[in-house]
Each structure stands twice: as C-alpha cells, then as structure tokens.
Design an enzyme around this catalytic site. Structure first.
Site, PDB file in Angstrom:
ATOM      1  N   GLU B 305       0.860  -1.203   0.000  1.00 36.84           N
ATOM      2  CA  GLU B 305       0.000   0.000   0.000  1.00 36.84           C
ATOM      3  C   GLU B 305       0.885   1.237   0.000  1.00 36.84           C
ATOM      4  O   GLU B 305       0.714   2.153   0.801  1.00 36.84           O
ATOM      5  CB  GLU B 305      -0.910  -0.014   1.222  1.00 36.84           C
ATOM      6  CG  GLU B 305      -1.717  -1.309   1.350  1.00 36.84           C
ATOM      7  CD  GLU B 305      -2.685  -1.330   2.517  1.00 36.84           C
ATOM      8  OE1 GLU B 305      -2.297  -0.870   3.603  1.00 36.84           O
ATOM      9  OE2 GLU B 305      -3.819  -1.792   2.338  1.00 36.84           O
ATOM     10  N   CYS B 404     -10.166   0.377   7.805  1.00 35.37           N
ATOM     11  CA  CYS B 404      -9.710   1.726   8.139  1.00 35.37           C
ATOM     12  C   CYS B 404     -10.445   2.811   7.370  1.00 35.37           C
ATOM     13  O   CYS B 404     -10.710   3.893   7.897  1.00 35.37           O
ATOM     14  CB  CYS B 404      -8.213   1.845   7.883  1.00 35.37           C
ATOM     15  SG  CYS B 404      -7.708   1.223   6.281  1.00 35.37           S
TER      16      CYS B 404
END
Lengths: 640, 640
Positions: B305, B404
């Site tokens: 990521e 998240c």
C-alpha cells in the site's frame, strides 16, 4: 488425413546469411555454454545417482529434462555439423543415463535417489512423464542423427515400462502428465520404431485428460491430500479442466498448453481423428486470434506463466515465455502439415523471428525467459511485486534456476532445417525462406533444392532445382500474409502469381527439369500494424513490421521516456541495412514527435499546452533488443 | 512560526448544495451503517474484554482504531447536528472503553485479552501506539464537541502512561510507532489540555524515528527474531529508514507517511522547528510533484500500500488508498497554516473532491479502499495476481476486513467545516468555497461569515459579512491554481484582482463594515490536463478537469473498450448540469473518436487502416463513478 510430411532436419543444410551464423553460434557457443552450466549446477553428475539424503543440492524433479533437451540439440547439430568433442560429451552422458536406468526400465533421477517411494504418486506436480518425454525426444533425435541406438533402446525400455504402468487395463493407472510433453514424444518414438503401443499410449494420455472422476483428485486423495489444496489453482492450469475435445479456449500454463496441443495434432494426424483435429483448430483460433502477442509470444501472465483471457495482452507485464513461443512453433508446424495452410506458417514464422529469437543474445551466451513488449528497467527494480525476479529481468541471464528455455532454444535453432520444407504426394512445399540446400525425397526420387536469399532483410529468393530426371510435381511457395505484391519468375519468365495462390502458397505445378530456377520477390515495405481494438494496451498505437520482423525502440537509440514518443500518421518510415549494428540489421528510421520538456518545474499536472518537437527515431528488430546498454524498450508506439 | 489557525469545525455550518447533503448522508446513513458493522464484526463488544483464548474471532490488534474513528466522526457530527440516538450510542461505547482501561492507564483490547504478555514488544508491527493515537483523537473531538470529559480523562491517563513507558530517560523505551498516527494525536491533546508533556512525547517519537541503533532491530532481537526477517521489507516501509529530517522522498506505506508528515508539521508548528518544517516541504514537493495522482491519490502500489518511485503512476494498478488521500488532506491543511500558501490548499481541494470523495458511494453505504484511475472489471476477475481482492474490487464494498477507510471517510466528512477557514492576526482566510456560515474569532471579536455558492458546479461565490462593528482585516480569498480569469466585487464594485493575489490568495485588506458583501467569480472552463512526460502511463493522454473536479469516462455512458476512445485536440468540450444524474452533476460532453470495428474477423493484428468514427461521449466527475452498472472506467483519455 495429414497431407504433408516435414523434410527432416537431417536433409536440410542452412547456409544463408541470417540463420547460418545463428546456427553456428548455437553450435560453437551456446551448446558448450549449456554443457558447462549443466555440469556446474550438478545436472550432469546427478545421473550418476550418487546423491544421498542429507547432501546439498538434491536433484530437482525436472533436471532430467534440461539434460535431455541439450542432448537433443546436440543431436540435431551433429547431423549437419560433425563435432568430435560434442559427440564424445553426448556419448558420455548417454552412458550415465543408460547406467541410471532401473531394472524395470524406470528412469528418473529425482525419483530414484530423492524420493523413490513416491514414484508415479504425483503426476499433477512432479514432471515424471514430462522428463520421460524429453528423454524420448532426445533418444529419437540422437538415433536419427547418428544411427546410434543406445539411448533409443534405453528409452524404448522406459516407454515400455510406462505403457505397463499407465493405460485402461486392469491394475493400470488412468493417469496423465501434469506437464504435457510425453504425448508428442511418444508419437516421435512411434514414428521411428513403428511400434503402435507408443502411439496408443500417447492417445491414451490425451483422451484421459480432464475426464471424471478426475485423476488428479484421485491421486491427491491417495496421497492423503485435499485435492482443493492444489496451490497452482484450478485444473485449467494444466489443461485438465475439461476433456481436451471439449476445450475451446487456451487456458493455463502456456508451455504445457503448447505441448499438449502439439501432441493432440500429432495423434490426430496419425489416427485420422478429425474431432481431435477440430479441437486443435478451435484452440488455434483462440490462441492466435485473441491471446498472442504480435511477436508470437503467448502466456501473458507471469503468475502461473499462463494464458489469461481474450485480448489481455499487457506489454510491460507480458510474460511470453521463450519456451511458450517455441511450443507455438512446434504446434504450428504440426498444424501446417494437415492441409498446407499458410496461416499456420505465418504464425510459425512470426514466433520464430520474434518471440523465440529474442530469447537468446546475439553472442549466444545469454537468455531471456520472459519476452515483454515494453520495458522500463526501473519498474523491474522498484516493483518486485509485479516482475518475477530473474525471469523478467530487463537483461538476458546466463542461466536460470528453472532452466527450461536455454536448451529449448538450442534444440529449436539446431533443428531449424526441419521447418523449412514439407513434401506430400506430388507436392513440395517451401515454408521458410532460408539460404541453404536440401535433399528432398519426393515420389520415390530425390529433389535437390537450393535457396539463395538475404531474407529476412530482403524479400528476393532464388530457388534452384536439381533433379535426377524431369519430374511433374507442384512446387508450393509460401506467400506470407504480410507480402502484398509478390512476383514470381520461372527460368526468368514472369509467372502470374495471383491465380496460383491458395491458402497462402503459390502452387506452381509443372514438369520440372533439372536446373530449373524459380525466383520469388516478396516486397518488404515497412508496415504499421494495429491490434484489435479490444487489446486495451495497444489502442492508439502501432507496431512496425517489415517482412516477418517486428521492430522495437530502445532507449539507447531514442532517449528515455519512450512512452512519450509518437509517430505521426504521415511520417515516412525508411528502412536501411546497417552492417555494423547488432551483427547487421535492417533498421527503420524516420521522424517522430515528443513533448518539449519545458515549463515543468514544480509541476506534475498542468493544462495541456506542450509543444511537440520532431526527433529522429531508430527502430531495430525486436529479436535484437537488449544487446547493448540496459534501458527502456517499446514495441507498440503511439500514433498521432 | 505558524501564521494561521484553522477555524474549528464547531464554528462552521455547512449548508450548500454540494457538501450539505453529503454531510447529511454521512450522518444519517454512513454513521449508523458503520455502527452496525462495528457491532456485527465484534469490534464494539470487544471492549467488554470478554474474549477468552480458544474462542473464535479474537480482537484484532487494530480494531480499537476503527471504533475510535467512528467516535471521532460522531463527535464532529454531533457538534453541528445534534442526534439523540447517536449521542447515546457513543456514550455507551465510551463507558465500555473507560471500563476497559487497566489500572496503570493502559488501554488496548488486543493486548489486554489476546496477548497481554506482549504489550509494547512489537511496535514495528502491532499498532498499539496507532490505536492509542486514534483514541486520543476521538477523545479530543468528543470533548470539544460535547464538553464531556470522560473519554478525554481516560485518554489523558493512557497518554500519561505512555509518556512513562517511552522517552529518553533511564529505563524508558526509545521506541516509536510502526504505524504513525499518535504524533498528530498528541499534538491535538496538547492543544486541548495545554500539557506540554504530550507535545514533548510527540516530538520524541518524531525525533527518535530512524535513529541508529535502530529501535525495531533492538526490539526484534529482544523478541528472539532476526530483524532482517521483517516481512514487509525494509524500514522505508514505515518511514524509519532514516531520521525524518534526512528524508527527502516519500517512501513506504502511504497512509503511515501521510500521518507522519502531518505529525511532523504539527510539531514544527508548535515548536517553531524550521528544520523540521523544511523536511516537510521537501517531502511535500516529492509527493505532489512526482508521486501523486491527479485525483490526489497517493501510494501507487497495492503491494505494501505504498509509494514506489518518481513518476510511477500506473492508472489501472493504482492503489491510491482512500485513507492515504484523507491523510494528504490532513497534511495539506497543516502545511497551509504556516504561511497561507495556496499550493497546499490546491492539493487539499484536489484530494478532497476526487480521491477522497470517490471512497464512498453516493448513498453513503459502500466504500472504496483503492481508487484506481482506470478499471477493467474483467482484469480484476481474471488477474488475481495483480489486484488485491476486495480492496481493489471495481465496485464499492460494504465493509473490509481491514476497515480503516470507512470510518476515516466519515470523520473527514463530518469535520469538513474545519477545513474551510483559517484566521490569523488581522487575517481571515477562505480556503474552500462551501455554502454555509461560520462564526470566526478574529482579533478578539467574532466575524459572522456566510457563503452562498453552487461550487463546484459553478464558480460564483457570494460572501456576506456580519460584524459587531467595523473591523480592519485582510480577507484572503483563495484563487485556485486552475482559475485563470477570476473576478471580484466588493459591495457590487469591481475590484481589480491581479495586484491582490499572493501565493494563491486574493488578499482584500480594508475596513470592513457589517453587511459587506464580497462576490467572487471563478470561471470553470473544461480543461484538458496533461501529466509530466515522465509519467509513462499518461503520455499521449489528457484528463478532463473542471474547477476542482477531475472527470472520468464510464462504460455505462460510453460503451466498452474505453481505451480505444480518443479526443481530438480540436474537439469542443461542453459542460452541462444534469439534475437527474448521480444526484445532480455537471457532465462534460462532446464528440470523441473510436475505431470502426469492422474487418477484424479472424484477425488480431493487421496493417493499420482502421477508419475512425465520431461518437458522442459523456464524462462524469470521478468521485461519482461506480454508482451505476459495473463496467470499465477511465480518467486519462487518449488525445489525437
């Protein structure tokens, strides 16, 4: 059912300016290098069966095949280019192989010294039948090349053993290889020995494939494993997701697929099985009309080295394994013999001159495993998640842990003569234009044919015939699909070509005389090729092609940021032979456009106002890329 | 050192036609949905500390943060939109959190019930300080929104405990979080409590980061692990490869980077640390000038990521996590306060209207984790090696295992009022044009300001001032970098703009009267944007932008094979408000070209002769994509 038979590599001598030196480099450089690598990595000594549990470097379960392919390559080479040292080396290795054969005929290093208890227990993953196939191919080639029977006898015994283990009878295993290869090898063995049991076994392996209950399920359960735990995914990975006759799309590992389809074509040819041939045709259309790079590369995904889905042909992430392009050549050659249809020869030539030949450096010392059509070396360095290490490196490598490609290249290049001609009843086909000569058996006589040409640099070919007496036959000369305005002369007289062309061949039927000369001219303009609009990565782009060669742009010639380079539709594309470049190549030159790099300080995006500037460009044949400085490379260039 | 202070979200009421309904959907739909998801997945009940070893669904080590972000979002929402049910739910959860606090102040579910023996033993991987940070942010927000101290007191105790564990003193750990977040949270806690130990701790975490001997090495060895076995690679993954002041390029996990840089900016602002600010500036330039999508998305690789390398901005493989774009908004807002430099506001706005807002569906019920700029749903289905499941799906998801993004979106949307204005000594800044009103403390008085605008659909803004008495101050109105010919009127009188504009703001200094009206017009032509020529994937392409909105093409409007669609340089681009489409959007329309799909039977490649046909196109704002049929999407369109 099969109309044509390839003229053996034994009967064809290659001497032209393009392939002659390449075969010589293959013989004088590549084969010795591969021998040293096989030795250095333990693959040769492994045949002595001296490895003991606990020792380092256990013989891997596909090492046998690496050596086998090298022997096969050496055999082809020895047939046309005697070489004392090479001959001695091969005989020595063959002695080891013969000595390694078990009493029952079994012959596999890994399953003799590493895990003898697991013989034939995991066909899905363990390459036993695959290794057997390569050994059989080596044995057939070596016998045909030298007349020496030793390896052939060993492999006949092994094949006989395999035929007792596998088959439809009681107590036999109804299995088949996870990695196909033995099918086509068994047909070769059948052809050389005349023993039908080998053909029957090949047909058995092909017909059993993908049937239910699924053999790989059964054997997994016998091993106490959950069949669903197969870590390579589903059975389309190894083309056993359906019986082969029901398969319509090329799936899974591309090399396996090419070998399977080749074996299917062989069995169809020998048994006259039209249904099986139609399955081959359907798969052929899927591969060549939806899943093949313009270089003849197949298998667009590194993950599983496999086919993905129609029109998914990413250029930078292309895998296009060298072995898969070689497999496509094998398959194309087999399909070509059925009816002499030039569409198969077109693909064969496309793969050979591009996606295969790119696999080896000009000096014969380094190899590509993957053959992408667009490369940014920084991406390889910085995105390890996207590029398989070593296999997808932007430079050719000396060797690979999984070393299938280098000896596969060697055997194809050494046997290239076998792809040039075919003969049938009253027919002599010329598929490839390659300088050299051939002795071609035809209707009980022998035709001596010689070719003079600078192909692929120039499209003119002179074919001279020497005949024992006058003979009536059809000389079928391939007119490649890229050749639009070919011209033909027989003994200096123009022959109108168009009426003669059927399925990609100009069929010249006449009473031929000793000394007849045929001249063919295939004009080679630079062509801009486009891809089907569904190929996302090629939209708005063209690839340059001249004759059979696909071209590419390298950073060393054109500067960095190749993606920003664009050809205008009107740009003149000139070709020119450059003797001193890359061993002598025809380059394509002209003027392209790229953005002026000004006004970008502190900006990543801005309203589009960039000026274009005209820049000279130089494109080289794709096969020759990565023989100079490491840098970007691009096949499909934007057109504006 | 910091010139400006954001006007609190408490003081800003959003009512305009664009953001008003979005905040309402966030409050009425998204927050309840997230509550249900938190409940359903066990994240809420986990606070009761009833999980026992051997039971299913052990509390994950970052669950605390999901709940914390939801509380924070609820707090912002409650401040401006009282909601009895929401208020009760939050208070109940806060009671559980308070009850979960350990005697020494420690507060973390996972390390209380799952592996209490491993508290603070793996800062590199285990998110303890990250969870603490989110809880602190929630506590500060809830206290500021409601005046209720309970959660704040709990978190002060926890922060006090952390300050005893970590620090430069004897017996203290010199560690810092593997996932940054607590740094910026501690500065918030310092600001609301005035206790300098929290600022000191934030500064300690920032200054320790990346020093040698490396803390993550030390703690790994203490765990009996080889530090090199870190499965996420090198320490650039978590920005600890160098001391932060020596970092010049944005590396590693993008969300972590954004939170770290935000914390660095906070500490620099509070301590007057110019060196730290300059490090922030250098990193800012690297991110926004080399590593940011035109949507404000950052972190181009799904693998880790993370950031990759300069100009590596692939469109189809873009990760551009929603949380990372949100983090960029946080950081931009902090950078903006230093000198009121509009370049930070430009990026803030770019991220907010594009890469952030795309993260949630128009109905507020589904979320994107990744925000690519080009999508082919078939690629996602067929290339599992390239696309992370769920996170990179071409449709928004109801929830994620790693959840998240949804609550992060909720807290940003609920606190949007806090990004609109800043005040400084004698200065009132308007950063964003958002309908609504604000009470702005300025030089001891309170300015009441109201905005009327249809931004981002139209660029005219009417700002009315209500003042307790006449006041001399500078009203700084942002002139976005995309706005070329803005016009300004004060009380109906044209004001020449150009001399007033400094660093992206028109600075109107005068003696303001109650009832003064300022009108600003920002013309919004459709712009074709180009990317730096080193961005390989955008060469030969443009992105359409109008005002702050980046546009995209969807298959549902434009048919399949979007890659084959091209805009001619001369094409007229018309914008039009469509009330019934996607909740009301300005679309861009015009004529594009694509190839005629004829003559492709049995062909994958052919000499380029395709005819083009003119086709109408329709582009929609990027944030609104994937709210209709699943299909292809494209931001960067070819230009011919």
């Amino acid at each position: 059912m099969r109309r044509l038979t390839p003229v053996s590599w034994k009967n064809v001598r290659i001497e032209g300016p393009f392939w002659g030196p390449r075969q010589e480099v293959n013989r004088a450089v590549t084969l010795p290098i591969e021998y040293e690598q096989l030795k250095k990595t333990g693959r040769l000594d492994a045949w002595k069966l001296e490895w003991k549990p606990g020792q380092p470097n256990p013989p891997h379960h596909f090492w046998d095949s690496d050596v086998a392919k090298w022997i096969e390559a050496a055999a082809y080479s020895l047939a046309t280019h005697p070489d004392e040292q090479l001959s001695r080396r091969v005989d020595e290795v063959i002695d080891w192989i013969a000595a390694a054969q078990q009493e029952d005929g079994y012959l596999n290093i890994h399953f003799t010294v590493v895990e003898p208890e697991n013989r034939w227990k995991n066909l899905r993953d363990m390459h036993e039948l695959y290794c057997a196939g390569h050994l059989i191919e080596a044995a057939v080639a070596y016998y045909e090349a030298t007349g020496k029977r030793k390896l052939l006898d060993v492999l006949c015994r092994y094949a006989d053993h395999i035929a007792t283990v596998f088959g439809p009878g009681p107590g036999q295993k109804r299995g088949y290889p996870g990695h196909e290869e033995i099918e086509l090898a068994l047909v070769k063995l059948y052809r050389v020995t005349g023993k039908k049991r080998y053909l029957d076994l090949a047909k058995f392996f092909i017909d059993e494939r993908g049937r239910l209950p699924h053999y790989f399920d059964l054997e997994a359960r016998e091993r106490g494993e959950d069949p669903k735990a197969f870590d390579l995914g589903k059975y389309d990975y190894n083309q056993s997701h359906l019986p082969v006759r029901e398969q319509t799309t090329a799936e899974g590992h591309a090399v396996r697929a090419m070998y399977l389809y080749s074996g299917m074509a062989d069995v169809a040819a020998e048994t006259g099985d039209r249904e099986l041939f139609r399955a081959c045709e359907r798969l052929w259309e899927n591969v060549t009309e939806r899943r093949m790079y313009i270089t003849g590369g197949v298998g667009s995904s590194a993950n599983g080295e496999r086919f993905t889905y129609d029109y998914d042909l990413p250029n930078d992430l292309a895998y296009a394994e060298t072995c898969a392009a070689i497999g496509l050549v094998f398959w194309a050659q087999r399909m070509l013999q059925f009816e002499g249809d030039g569409r198969y020869a077109d693909v064969l030539e496309r793969a050979l001159y591009n996606g295969v030949l790119s696999g080896v450096s000009l000096d014969g010392k380094r190899f590509f495993y993957a053959n992408p059509l667009e490369v940014d070396p920084q991406a390889y360095l910085c995105r390890p998640d996207l590029y398989r290490p070593q296999a997808m490196a932007p430079t050719r490598q000396e060797w690979f842990g999984c070393a299938c490609c280098p000896p596969n290249l060697a055997r194809l290049l050494a046997s290239l003569g076998g792809y040039v001609y075919s003969q049938g009843k009253g027919e002599l086909y010329v598929h490839l234009y390659v300088g050299g000569s051939a002795e071609i058996p035809l209707d009980g006589q022998v035709v001596h044919l010689s070719q003079e040409t600078r192909y692929p640099w120039e499209g003119s070919v002179r074919i001279a015939l020497r005949l024992p007496s006058e003979m009536r036959f059809t000389l079928a000369l391939r007119i490649p699909s890229w050749a639009e305005k070919a011209n033909l002369w027989v003994n200096g007289q123009v022959v109108e070509l168009e009426p003669l062309v059927q399925r990609g061949y100009a069929r010249v039927k006449r009473l031929w005389q000793d000394g007849d000369v045929v001249e063919l001219d295939l004009p080679m303009p630079v062509m801009r090729m486009e891809a089907h609009p569904a190929v996302r990565d090629d939209c708005g782009r063209v690839a340059l092609q001249r004759g059979p060669l696909v071209y590419c742009f390298e950073e060393v010639d054109n500067g960095p940021y190749l993606a920003d380079l664009a050809l205008s539709r009107e740009a003149t594309l000139r070709s020119r032979y450059m003797e001193d470049l890359l061993g002598g190549v025809v380059v394509i030159e002209g003027t392209a456009r790229r953005r002026v790099l000004t006004g970008w300080e502190h900006q990543l995006y801005r309203p589009a106002w960039s000026q274009m500037r005209e820049v000279p460009f130089l494109a080289i044949p794709y096969y020759a890329w990565a023989n100079r400085d490491v840098g970007e490379m691009l096949v499909w260039i934007r057109e504006v």
